[in-house]
Scaffold this motif. Structure first.
Motif, mmCIF file in Angstrom:
data_model
loop_
_atom_site.group_PDB
_atom_site.id
_atom_site.type_symbol
_atom_site.label_atom_id
_atom_site.label_comp_id
_atom_site.label_asym_id
_atom_site.label_seq_id
_atom_site.Cartn_x
_atom_site.Cartn_y
_atom_site.Cartn_z
ATOM 1 N N GLY A 1 97.444 0.549 -16.049
ATOM 2 C CA GLY A 1 96.001 0.609 -15.803
ATOM 3 C C GLY A 1 95.316 -0.725 -15.556
ATOM 4 O O GLY A 1 94.108 -0.787 -15.412
ATOM 5 N N VAL A 2 96.068 -1.826 -15.463
ATOM 6 C CA VAL A 2 95.442 -3.142 -15.315
ATOM 7 C C VAL A 2 95.274 -3.455 -13.834
ATOM 8 O O VAL A 2 96.233 -3.755 -13.145
ATOM 9 C CB VAL A 2 96.290 -4.242 -15.993
ATOM 10 C CG1 VAL A 2 95.661 -5.604 -15.780
ATOM 11 C CG2 VAL A 2 96.431 -3.953 -17.473
ATOM 12 N N SER A 3 94.046 -3.407 -13.348
ATOM 13 C CA SER A 3 93.819 -3.555 -11.915
ATOM 14 C C SER A 3 93.535 -4.999 -11.498
ATOM 15 O O SER A 3 93.598 -5.333 -10.327
ATOM 16 C CB SER A 3 92.640 -2.688 -11.491
ATOM 17 O OG SER A 3 91.587 -2.893 -12.400
ATOM 18 N N ASN B 1 93.772 -4.231 -24.021
ATOM 19 C CA ASN B 1 92.481 -3.760 -24.534
ATOM 20 C C ASN B 1 92.296 -4.096 -26.015
ATOM 21 O O ASN B 1 91.382 -3.618 -26.663
ATOM 22 C CB ASN B 1 92.311 -2.256 -24.305
ATOM 23 C CG ASN B 1 93.331 -1.443 -25.073
ATOM 24 O OD1 ASN B 1 94.165 -1.988 -25.778
ATOM 25 N ND2 ASN B 1 93.271 -0.136 -24.908
ATOM 26 N N ARG C 1 102.260 -2.226 -9.941
ATOM 27 C CA ARG C 1 100.815 -2.080 -9.949
ATOM 28 C C ARG C 1 100.293 -3.208 -9.064
ATOM 29 O O ARG C 1 100.794 -4.329 -9.127
ATOM 30 C CB ARG C 1 100.416 -2.201 -11.414
ATOM 31 C CG ARG C 1 99.092 -2.675 -11.714
ATOM 32 C CD ARG C 1 98.147 -1.630 -12.079
ATOM 33 N NE ARG C 1 97.134 -1.586 -11.049
ATOM 34 C CZ ARG C 1 96.215 -0.648 -10.962
ATOM 35 N NH1 ARG C 1 96.186 0.317 -11.841
ATOM 36 N NH2 ARG C 1 95.329 -0.687 -10.006
ATOM 37 N N GLY D 1 85.922 -4.338 -17.767
ATOM 38 C CA GLY D 1 87.224 -4.843 -18.190
ATOM 39 C C GLY D 1 87.206 -5.398 -19.601
ATOM 40 O O GLY D 1 86.158 -5.528 -20.232
ATOM 41 N N GLU E 1 86.166 1.192 -5.246
ATOM 42 C CA GLU E 1 86.468 -0.140 -5.799
ATOM 43 C C GLU E 1 85.177 -0.935 -5.975
ATOM 44 O O GLU E 1 84.956 -1.976 -5.353
ATOM 45 C CB GLU E 1 87.461 -0.922 -4.934
ATOM 46 C CG GLU E 1 88.116 -2.060 -5.712
ATOM 47 C CD GLU E 1 89.367 -2.599 -5.021
ATOM 48 O OE1 GLU E 1 90.389 -2.698 -5.711
ATOM 49 O OE2 GLU E 1 89.306 -2.909 -3.824
ATOM 50 N N GLY F 1 92.344 2.803 -13.660
ATOM 51 C CA GLY F 1 92.142 2.112 -14.928
ATOM 52 C C GLY F 1 92.100 3.066 -16.107
ATOM 53 O O GLY F 1 92.470 2.717 -17.212
ATOM 54 N N ASN G 1 92.591 8.095 -7.500
ATOM 55 C CA ASN G 1 92.400 6.724 -7.029
ATOM 56 C C ASN G 1 93.288 6.461 -5.801
ATOM 57 O O ASN G 1 94.281 7.150 -5.586
ATOM 58 C CB ASN G 1 92.748 5.785 -8.195
ATOM 59 C CG ASN G 1 92.780 4.339 -7.803
ATOM 60 O OD1 ASN G 1 93.823 3.811 -7.427
ATOM 61 N ND2 ASN G 1 91.637 3.673 -7.883
ATOM 62 N N GLY H 1 91.007 -6.343 -15.953
ATOM 63 C CA GLY H 1 90.106 -5.370 -15.342
ATOM 64 C C GLY H 1 88.942 -6.100 -14.700
ATOM 65 O O GLY H 1 88.951 -7.312 -14.561
ATOM 66 N N GLU I 1 83.970 -2.443 -8.679
ATOM 67 C CA GLU I 1 83.923 -3.607 -9.565
ATOM 68 C C GLU I 1 83.969 -4.880 -8.728
ATOM 69 O O GLU I 1 84.763 -4.991 -7.792
ATOM 70 C CB GLU I 1 85.130 -3.612 -10.518
ATOM 71 C CG GLU I 1 85.006 -2.656 -11.683
ATOM 72 C CD GLU I 1 84.544 -3.357 -12.970
ATOM 73 O OE1 GLU I 1 83.975 -4.471 -12.868
ATOM 74 O OE2 GLU I 1 84.740 -2.806 -14.058
#
Lengths: 438, 305
Positions: free
Chosen positions: A345-347, A90, A284, A332, A163, A137, A264, A327, A165
């Motif tokens: 947290g990185v999906s 980030n 992850r 993201g 989901e 996230g 989640n 993201g 996004e």
């Protein structure tokens, strides 16, 4: 079947067909793993290992005394190479523990408990010990979410399978490949909080996921699968609560004030793994997609894997990426380098070419009002943008800027390509700073 | 590898200001085509001069003020066409050019350019021309085109001289301004805008319905009034202008109702045969207030269980 929903939102092209049918593949091990001391909301951890120490897979390498925090574990066995500030996805620079992999995969002992054996306290303790944070996230420590204050009554737990996004299919693949673990995780959360009603809410663009979860939930009283209308941002906590229960979480309050807890899909799996198998949060599921990447897919990535390594394992680039995102494309972060770790947290890692993520210049607002039906919080983004750019923070506050969830739907809908979401972020940050300085 | 770093969102909808303006231009071609067929080629000439004057004045303003050239967004073209559609076919070309320059320079650019004007540029220019060139703006003699067979009296439109039938009004076999003849073609253009989601039905329907009920209560023929004069053009193309109408859904309804009532009042009690122009301009002035009182309540404003 009637599809549940909320008012507002936008319909970006979902582009999930690129990776939806690709089964999750384990990412190969690499030589170095980077563990930022803060991968969650709350107090950052302090290291409990020193440079030169040998660590095992599943060992706690950093922890905190604060309640709102979560421990960090090493996903490989090896040696602590360094403890130094490192860039994260980030854009922040966070003190991180660098582990050099010895490729021996020696683990600590993992000990789980059966569903019947585990008490409420056991479940919450296991969740904390496993370092579980919100896998959607946001990274909120899950044990804090499940620890309900005495005066709050919870009646429903929702598993967020929206989901919403574009491009992301990691949660979808988990639905197809481990639906029983999702249901187990939900049941454990329900037991921990003392709740009889559990709902797994999934967007209608994932019919196979809905079917798989329906079969896994069969026979369990109180667990229902709820299909949702496909819309962005259906996965927003407040909006999934509204869709499933028709309750609006009051402005400034937590979902628990509406009697609901939301977790989640992958968080539910993590809870099941932690309680039933004693496994901490070590991996992850990451969707690697976009038109610029050669072999898109869904990967099970050990926490701490550098993004550059993951991109190599996905075949590298087949075209020059215009943007690489950590993201989804709506919320993201654009990476300035791939030398950042995949954290809890990185999906997704999206390598987008210039046709997928074109860069536009802002032009003046024409007051078309298209941002208003898009806003899921029923705000007036163009008026907020005007107030913030004029420096009128009082006006912005009057217009409820603090209720903005920064979902990006307004900027998506704007024909003048105005930076509406960014001006809301700036306005909120300025108001927070102003409050702190008083 | 050069990566672009900017804040989210990183994708946007396939929409732009230019695309919207282009859709409006296409929609306006229908009443323009009708005007040309019914009144002759001069209708096209008037439109061309109006558009050229609008684009040229915006371009020159941008150069003189050292600002970015904004003519590419095509909003000046839309203003030019709209103004021409409000003029009689015999209007001297220099007059429509003056009106066009007024619309762009005074009504739009002086207030800050696109998005910052508080009155509809084409409509305000029409009011300016009505005040400055009253005789020319009300001379509806027809010398060519399909309508040249109509025995037109200089100052008579269906509103002052009701010898025309409903179907005359619907198809445009009447004297009048270039774009205001055929209700049919205006509706076709409006349908295009509705399908392309450029406009919604909220403003036009609340405008026309309120107006119809009002004149009906006053004892006049609502259908005749609806199809006469600039009402259809105004309701679908002028009142729906983004910049000068309210931003919220409720605001649109309030705006439409206000336009309907004021148009009705002017047509029945006023000394102007036309009322749409001034009704919309008055409501334009009220938009900041309407916006203030009609914003929706935010999500989570009250606990709803």
């Amino acid at each position: 079947m009637k599809l549940l929903s909320f008012k507002g939102g936008v319909h970006p092209a979902d582009n999930k067909n690129i990776t939806a049918d690709i089964p999750i593949k384990n990412a190969q091990m690499c030589s170095e793993y980077i563990y930022p001391l803060s991968q969650h909301i709350g107090a950052p951890c302090t290291p409990c290992v020193a440079v030169g120490d040998r660590v095992l897979r599943g060992q706690v390498i950093a922890d905190s005394d604060a309640f709102v925090s979560a421990p960090v574990h090493s996903a490989v066995s090896g040696t602590v190479k360094a403890i130094t500030p490192h860039l994260v996805h980030n854009g922040a620079t966070v003190n991180s523990i660098i582990i050099e992999n010895d490729f021996l995969e020696e683990s600590v002992d993992f000990k789980g408990k059966s569903f019947e054996e585990a008490t409420c306290e056991d479940i919450i303790a296991s969740v904390r010990a496993a370092g579980i944070v919100g896998m959607g996230g946001a990274g909120f420590p899950t044990h804090v979410k499940l620890t309900v204050p005495k005066n709050t009554k919870i009646d429903t737990i929702i598993v967020n399978g929206a989901e919403c996004e574009p491009y992301l299919t990691s949660d979808y693949r988990v639905m197809l490949e481990s639906p029983e673990l999702i249901v187990d995780g939900l049941r454990l959360a329900m037991k921990a909080v003392g709740v009889k009603s559990g709902k797994i809410a999934v967007e209608a663009n994932k019919p196979e996921g809905i079917k798989a979860l329906g079969m896994a939930a069969k026979g369990y009283d109180g667990i229902e699968v709820c299909p949702l209308k496909t819309k962005y941002p259906q996965g927003s906590e407040k909006h999934i609560i509204y869709a499933v229960t028709s309750r609006e979480v009051k402005s400034g309050c937590l979902p628990s004030s509406a009697g609901v807890i939301v977790i989640n899909i992958d968080t539910a799996v993590a809870i099941a793994n932690a309680v039933l198998f004693g496994m901490p949060l070590l991996r992850r599921i990451v969707t690697v997609s976009g038109r610029a990447i050669k072999n898109p897919g869904n990967f099970s990535v050990k926490c701490g894997t550098p993004v550059s390594e993951l991109i190599n394992q996905a075949g590298g680039f087949k075209a020059e990426p215009a943007k690489i995102l950590g993201g989804g494309p709506m919320m993201g972060f654009a990476l300035k380098t791939t030398d950042v770790p995949v954290t809890k947290g990185v999906s997704a890692i999206l390598s987008l070419d210039s046709s997928e993520a074109p860069i536009f210049d802002e032009s003046p607002c024409i007051r078309c009002g298209k941002c208003m039906p898009a806003c899921p919080m029923r705000l007036a983004p163009m008026l907020l943008n005007k107030a913030v750019s004029e420096g009128d923070l009082d006006k912005a506050q009057e217009l409820n800027i603090m209720d903005c969830i920064e979902c990006g739907a307004c900027a998506y809908a704007c024909p003048a390509k105005r930076h509406l979401t960014q001006s809301c972020r700036l306005g909120k940050a300025s108001l927070r700073a102003r409050k702190e300085n008083k | 590898m050069k990566l672009f770093v900017s804040p989210s969102p990183h994708v946007t909808d396939n929409i732009s200001v230019q695309k919207i303006m282009l859709d409006v231009i296409i929609a306006l071609l229908f009443p323009l085509a009708g005007g040309t067929a019914l009144l002759g080629i001069r209708a096209l000439t008037v439109t061309a001069v109006s558009v050229l004057a609008a684009v040229a004045s915006e371009y020159i303003w941008c150069r003189v003020t050292h600002s970015k050239n904004s003519t590419r967004d095509l909003s000046a073209v839309v203003t030019g066409i709209l103004l021409a559609l409000c003029c009689p076919v015999n209007i001297p070309l220099w007059m429509v050019a003056v009106g066009s320059v007024f619309a762009i320079i005074i009504v739009k650019q002086c207030f800050g350019g696109i998005g910052k004007n508080f009155m509809n540029p084409a409509l305000c220019a029409r009011a300016f021309m009505l005040a400055s060139f009253p005789a020319f703006m009300t001379d509806w003699q027809i010398s060519s085109g399909l309508n040249s067979k109509i025995d037109a009296i200089t100052s008579a439109t269906p509103l002052t001289e009701s010898t025309y039938s409903i179907s005359d009004l619907f198809f445009g076999r009447i004297p009048g301004c270039i774009g205001e003849l055929s209700a049919l073609l205006i509706l076709v253009g409006a349908l295009y805008l509705l399908i392309k989601r450029v406009i919604t039905l909220r403003i036009p329907v609340s405008f026309l319905a309120t107006f119809a009920v009002f004149v009906w209560i006053m004892g006049e023929n609502p259908l005749y009034h609806l199809l006469s004069g600039g009402l259809m053009l105004g309701a679908f193309f002028m009142a729906t202008d983004y910049t000068t109408s309210p931003v919220s859904k409720t605001g649109h309804i309030v705006f439409g109702v206000g336009c309907g009532i004021i148009t009705g009042l002017i047509r029945i009690f006023g000394s102007y045969p036309e009322g749409v122009t001034y009704a919309i301009l008055v409501m334009n002035a009220l938009v900041p207030f309407i916006d203030k009182v009609t914003l929706p309540k935010k999500f989570g404003a009250e606990v709803r269980r």
